[in-house]
Design a protein around this motif. Sequence first.
Motif, PDB file in Angstrom:
ATOM      1  N   SER A 124      17.561  59.607  -3.846  1.00  0.00           N
ATOM      2  CA  SER A 124      16.523  60.561  -3.455  1.00  0.00           C
ATOM      3  C   SER A 124      16.764  61.089  -2.050  1.00  0.00           C
ATOM      4  CB  SER A 124      15.141  59.885  -3.518  1.00  0.00           C
ATOM      5  OG  SER A 124      14.840  59.478  -4.828  1.00  0.00           O
ATOM      6  N   GLU A 125      16.031  62.151  -1.701  1.00  0.00           N
ATOM      7  CA  GLU A 125      16.042  62.702  -0.354  1.00  0.00           C
ATOM      8  C   GLU A 125      14.615  62.750   0.164  1.00  0.00           C
ATOM      9  OE1 GLU A 125      17.975  66.450  -0.051  1.00  0.00           O
ATOM     10  OE2 GLU A 125      19.684  65.858  -1.306  1.00  0.00           O
ATOM     11  N   ILE A 126      14.440  62.294   1.413  1.00  0.00           N
ATOM     12  CA  ILE A 126      13.120  62.343   2.037  1.00  0.00           C
ATOM     13  C   ILE A 126      13.283  62.832   3.468  1.00  0.00           C
ATOM     14  CG2 ILE A 126      13.284  59.882   2.655  1.00  0.00           C
ATOM     15  CD1 ILE A 126      10.225  59.763   2.453  1.00  0.00           C
ATOM     16  N   SER A 127      12.436  63.782   3.858  1.00  0.00           N
ATOM     17  CA  SER A 127      12.506  64.305   5.224  1.00  0.00           C
ATOM     18  C   SER A 127      11.098  64.484   5.772  1.00  0.00           C
ATOM     19  CB  SER A 127      13.262  65.636   5.269  1.00  0.00           C
ATOM     20  OG  SER A 127      12.579  66.627   4.527  1.00  0.00           O
ATOM     21  N   GLY A 128      10.955  64.222   7.064  1.00  0.00           N
ATOM     22  CA  GLY A 128       9.683  64.419   7.738  1.00  0.00           C
ATOM     23  C   GLY A 128       9.887  65.081   9.082  1.00  0.00           C
ATOM     24  N   THR A 129       9.122  66.112   9.360  1.00  0.00           N
ATOM     25  CA  THR A 129       9.149  66.792  10.654  1.00  0.00           C
ATOM     26  C   THR A 129       7.742  66.760  11.222  1.00  0.00           C
ATOM     27  OG1 THR A 129      10.962  68.245   9.987  1.00  0.00           O
ATOM     28  CG2 THR A 129       9.635  68.937  11.880  1.00  0.00           C
TER      29      THR A 129
END
Length: 218
Positions: A124-129
């Motif tokens: 999976s891919e997870i990103s947080g800004t």
Amino acid sequence: TNVINIVIVDSIFNTTGNHSGIIISQAGANTADSSDTFFIGDSQFVTTGDDSGIIVIDDGGDVFVRSFTMDGSFLTTTGDRSPGIVIGDVGTTSIMSTTITDTQISTLGDDSSALSHGATKSNSEISGTFQDLDLTTVGDRSEGLRFDGLDDRGLGTSGSSIASVIVERVDVETTGEGSGGVVLSGIVPSDNATGLTDVNQLDITTGGTSSPGLVLGS
């Protein structure tokens, strides 16, 4: 299969009773091959009862796509067990992207973290800004910002996954016991996974015992 799209702009929400959250999304709970998208801008949210989190998004299943965007908003809770934002986990072979900017979140009760972000499983891919935020909590066990990244809580292997998080120009103040400022877990993964972290221009103050300022964990 479920598809959820929610857009809220230039709005005001207030609730006063117990068990009275504002945005409670359960439609994607443990549902595979689904998606949910949230866009919230220039809005104000207040809850004053216990068990009244403002935005609570349930876990998603496998092959899940989740996007959450918030900008220019104000969130306040005063009751116990009333977090500001809770974004649940998603399963394997999923994509989760979160961007929260120019937003203020304050909570007064116990067990009322300002912002909690869930994790993904394998492949999976997870990103947080998270940029230009002001996060304040007063109660015990009420963290400022938690980002769980790649599953660090027994959700399964994080193999072949990518987690990235950006935290910039974020002010955090916590007062209660067991209330860390910024907790970034699951960003130093094993099992062939990749973690990317960019943290700068933070102003973190914690006042209680067992309340670290910045935690970078696996």
